[in-house]
Motif scaffolding. Structure first.
Motif, PDB file in Angstrom:
ATOM      1  N   ALA A  55       0.833  -1.203   0.000  1.00 32.63           N
ATOM      2  CA  ALA A  55       0.000   0.000   0.000  1.00 32.63           C
ATOM      3  C   ALA A  55       0.869   1.256   0.000  1.00 32.63           C
ATOM      4  O   ALA A  55       0.570   2.228  -0.703  1.00 32.63           O
ATOM      5  N   ALA A  56       1.949   1.245   0.754  1.00 29.89           N
ATOM      6  CA  ALA A  56       2.860   2.391   0.779  1.00 29.89           C
ATOM      7  C   ALA A  56       3.525   2.588  -0.579  1.00 29.89           C
ATOM      8  O   ALA A  56       3.649   3.723  -1.060  1.00 29.89           O
ATOM      9  N   LYS A  57       3.927   1.485  -1.207  1.00 22.98           N
ATOM     10  CA  LYS A  57       4.530   1.564  -2.548  1.00 22.98           C
ATOM     11  C   LYS A  57       3.522   2.102  -3.547  1.00 22.98           C
ATOM     12  O   LYS A  57       3.858   2.918  -4.407  1.00 22.98           O
ATOM     13  N   LEU A  58       2.274   1.638  -3.436  1.00 23.90           N
ATOM     14  CA  LEU A  58       1.215   2.086  -4.339  1.00 23.90           C
ATOM     15  C   LEU A  58       1.011   3.590  -4.211  1.00 23.90           C
ATOM     16  O   LEU A  58       0.924   4.296  -5.216  1.00 23.90           O
ATOM     17  N   GLN A  59       0.943   4.109  -2.984  1.00 24.37           N
ATOM     18  CA  GLN A  59       0.768   5.540  -2.761  1.00 24.37           C
ATOM     19  C   GLN A  59       1.915   6.334  -3.389  1.00 24.37           C
ATOM     20  O   GLN A  59       1.703   7.375  -3.999  1.00 24.37           O
ATOM     21  N   GLU A  60       3.123   5.839  -3.232  1.00 25.07           N
ATOM     22  CA  GLU A  60       4.290   6.524  -3.805  1.00 25.07           C
ATOM     23  C   GLU A  60       4.228   6.508  -5.330  1.00 25.07           C
ATOM     24  O   GLU A  60       4.497   7.519  -5.978  1.00 25.07           O
ATOM     25  N   GLU A  61       3.866   5.363  -5.902  1.00 26.95           N
ATOM     26  CA  GLU A  61       3.755   5.257  -7.356  1.00 26.95           C
ATOM     27  C   GLU A  61       2.688   6.211  -7.887  1.00 26.95           C
ATOM     28  O   GLU A  61       2.891   6.873  -8.906  1.00 26.95           O
ATOM     29  N   LEU A  62       1.548   6.272  -7.205  1.00 22.23           N
ATOM     30  CA  LEU A  62       0.470   7.153  -7.646  1.00 22.23           C
ATOM     31  C   LEU A  62       0.903   8.611  -7.606  1.00 22.23           C
ATOM     32  O   LEU A  62       0.606   9.386  -8.517  1.00 22.23           O
ATOM     33  N   ALA A  63       1.612   8.996  -6.561  1.00 20.75           N
ATOM     34  CA  ALA A  63       2.054  10.381  -6.426  1.00 20.75           C
ATOM     35  C   ALA A  63       3.032  10.766  -7.535  1.00 20.75           C
ATOM     36  O   ALA A  63       3.104  11.924  -7.931  1.00 20.75           O
ATOM     37  N   ASN A  64       3.778   9.788  -8.052  1.00 27.67           N
ATOM     38  CA  ASN A  64       4.777  10.074  -9.078  1.00 27.67           C
ATOM     39  C   ASN A  64       4.221  10.044 -10.503  1.00 27.67           C
ATOM     40  O   ASN A  64       4.888  10.497 -11.428  1.00 27.67           O
ATOM     41  N   LYS A  65       3.012   9.524 -10.688  1.00 27.16           N
ATOM     42  CA  LYS A  65       2.407   9.503 -12.025  1.00 27.16           C
ATOM     43  C   LYS A  65       1.794  10.863 -12.321  1.00 27.16           C
ATOM     44  O   LYS A  65       1.301  11.541 -11.431  1.00 27.16           O
ATOM     45  N   THR A  66       1.836  11.261 -13.588  1.00 19.42           N
ATOM     46  CA  THR A  66       1.162  12.491 -13.996  1.00 19.42           C
ATOM     47  C   THR A  66       0.249  12.190 -15.176  1.00 19.42           C
ATOM     48  O   THR A  66       0.523  11.305 -15.994  1.00 19.42           O
ATOM     49  N   PHE A  67      -0.840  12.934 -15.223  1.00 16.61           N
ATOM     50  CA  PHE A  67      -1.829  12.799 -16.285  1.00 16.61           C
ATOM     51  C   PHE A  67      -2.193  14.187 -16.780  1.00 16.61           C
ATOM     52  O   PHE A  67      -2.148  15.151 -16.015  1.00 16.61           O
ATOM     53  N   SER A  68      -2.582  14.261 -18.038  1.00 19.36           N
ATOM     54  CA  SER A  68      -3.031  15.540 -18.597  1.00 19.36           C
ATOM     55  C   SER A  68      -4.401  15.361 -19.232  1.00 19.36           C
ATOM     56  O   SER A  68      -4.675  14.340 -19.860  1.00 19.36           O
ATOM     57  N   VAL A  69      -5.237  16.376 -19.047  1.00 20.17           N
ATOM     58  CA  VAL A  69      -6.573  16.405 -19.630  1.00 20.17           C
ATOM     59  C   VAL A  69      -6.699  17.721 -20.373  1.00 20.17           C
ATOM     60  O   VAL A  69      -6.299  18.773 -19.873  1.00 20.17           O
ATOM     61  N   LYS A  70      -7.261  17.646 -21.580  1.00 23.32           N
ATOM     62  CA  LYS A  70      -7.522  18.861 -22.349  1.00 23.32           C
ATOM     63  C   LYS A  70      -9.022  19.007 -22.519  1.00 23.32           C
ATOM     64  O   LYS A  70      -9.735  18.022 -22.672  1.00 23.32           O
ATOM     65  N   SER A  71      -9.462  20.252 -22.504  1.00 31.25           N
ATOM     66  CA  SER A  71     -10.872  20.551 -22.658  1.00 31.25           C
ATOM     67  C   SER A  71     -11.006  21.716 -23.627  1.00 31.25           C
ATOM     68  O   SER A  71     -10.116  22.563 -23.708  1.00 31.25           O
ATOM     69  N   GLY A  72     -12.114  21.736 -24.351  1.00 32.79           N
ATOM     70  CA  GLY A  72     -12.343  22.848 -25.284  1.00 32.79           C
ATOM     71  C   GLY A  72     -11.338  22.882 -26.401  1.00 32.79           C
ATOM     72  O   GLY A  72     -10.884  23.946 -26.795  1.00 32.79           O
ATOM     73  N   GLY A  73     -10.991  21.709 -26.922  1.00 31.42           N
ATOM     74  CA  GLY A  73     -10.032  21.662 -28.017  1.00 31.42           C
ATOM     75  C   GLY A  73      -8.644  22.128 -27.627  1.00 31.42           C
ATOM     76  O   GLY A  73      -7.907  22.665 -28.442  1.00 31.42           O
ATOM     77  N   GLY A  74      -8.303  21.956 -26.353  1.00 33.42           N
ATOM     78  CA  GLY A  74      -6.984  22.346 -25.884  1.00 33.42           C
ATOM     79  C   GLY A  74      -6.925  23.734 -25.289  1.00 33.42           C
ATOM     80  O   GLY A  74      -5.858  24.215 -24.912  1.00 33.42           O
ATOM     81  N   LEU A 115      -5.135  20.585 -18.071  1.00 33.88           N
ATOM     82  CA  LEU A 115      -5.010  20.337 -16.649  1.00 33.88           C
ATOM     83  C   LEU A 115      -4.064  19.168 -16.456  1.00 33.88           C
ATOM     84  O   LEU A 115      -4.218  18.128 -17.079  1.00 33.88           O
ATOM     85  N   THR A 116      -3.046  19.347 -15.624  1.00 32.72           N
ATOM     86  CA  THR A 116      -2.100  18.276 -15.317  1.00 32.72           C
ATOM     87  C   THR A 116      -2.205  17.987 -13.825  1.00 32.72           C
ATOM     88  O   THR A 116      -2.256  18.905 -13.012  1.00 32.72           O
ATOM     89  N   PHE A 117      -2.260  16.708 -13.493  1.00 36.78           N
ATOM     90  CA  PHE A 117      -2.436  16.303 -12.114  1.00 36.78           C
ATOM     91  C   PHE A 117      -1.672  15.030 -11.862  1.00 36.78           C
ATOM     92  O   PHE A 117      -1.249  14.342 -12.787  1.00 36.78           O
ATOM     93  N   ASN A 118      -1.468  14.712 -10.577  1.00 37.29           N
ATOM     94  CA  ASN A 118      -0.746  13.486 -10.246  1.00 37.29           C
ATOM     95  C   ASN A 118      -1.737  12.366  -9.933  1.00 37.29           C
ATOM     96  O   ASN A 118      -2.951  12.585  -9.925  1.00 37.29           O
ATOM     97  N   GLY A 119      -1.225  11.197  -9.679  1.00 36.29           N
ATOM     98  CA  GLY A 119      -2.059  10.027  -9.448  1.00 36.29           C
ATOM     99  C   GLY A 119      -2.852  10.069  -8.165  1.00 36.29           C
ATOM    100  O   GLY A 119      -3.754   9.258  -7.961  1.00 36.29           O
ATOM    101  N   ASN A 120      -2.558  11.025  -7.291  1.00 37.38           N
ATOM    102  CA  ASN A 120      -3.356  11.215  -6.075  1.00 37.38           C
ATOM    103  C   ASN A 120      -4.511  12.176  -6.308  1.00 37.38           C
ATOM    104  O   ASN A 120      -5.266  12.471  -5.396  1.00 37.38           O
ATOM    105  N   GLY A 121      -4.599  12.710  -7.535  1.00 35.80           N
ATOM    106  CA  GLY A 121      -5.685  13.630  -7.863  1.00 35.80           C
ATOM    107  C   GLY A 121      -5.378  15.087  -7.567  1.00 35.80           C
ATOM    108  O   GLY A 121      -6.259  15.935  -7.629  1.00 35.80           O
ATOM    109  N   GLU A 122      -4.135  15.395  -7.267  1.00 35.70           N
ATOM    110  CA  GLU A 122      -3.743  16.768  -6.977  1.00 35.70           C
ATOM    111  C   GLU A 122      -3.361  17.491  -8.267  1.00 35.70           C
ATOM    112  O   GLU A 122      -2.582  16.974  -9.060  1.00 35.70           O
TER     113      GLU A 122
END
Length: 90
Positions: free
Chosen positions: A12-31, A35-42
């Motif tokens: 569980a601790a490893k999972l939390q660390e992995e999630l915090a290190n992942k990043t995702f990007s979402v585009k809206s309105g054709g770019g 919005l860029t956020f990490n795996g914890n939703g921040e």
């Protein structure tokens, strides 16, 4: 039983660390909004096209859409990560 519990806590601790290190990007309105956020939703970055700054209603709608998409993406990633973690306990 204690070792199993200890192993789950470590995973569980490893999972939390992995999630915090992942990043995702979402585009809206054709770019127009990115919005860029990490795996914890921040949220870690937000870019807004200057054209939207004078159109409050569109800005609000696009931000809400991007945030909702981001939340879905984070939840899906967390579920997949947790399932793979529990799959590794066999």
């Amino acid at each position: 039983m204690g070792k199993l519990l200890e192993g789950m806590q470590e995973n569980a601790a490893k999972l939390q660390e992995e999630l915090a290190n992942k990043t995702f990007s979402v585009k809206s309105g054709g770019g127009m909004i990115e919005l860029t956020f990490n795996g914890n939703g921040e949220v870690i970055d937000l870019n807004i096209d200057e054209e939207l700054l004078s159109d409050k209603d569109s800005l609000q709608i696009l931000l809400i859409g991007a945030i909702n998409d981001a939340n879905k993406m984070v939840q899906q990633n967390q579920q997949n990560s947790a399932l793979s973690m529990f799959g590794g306990l066999k």
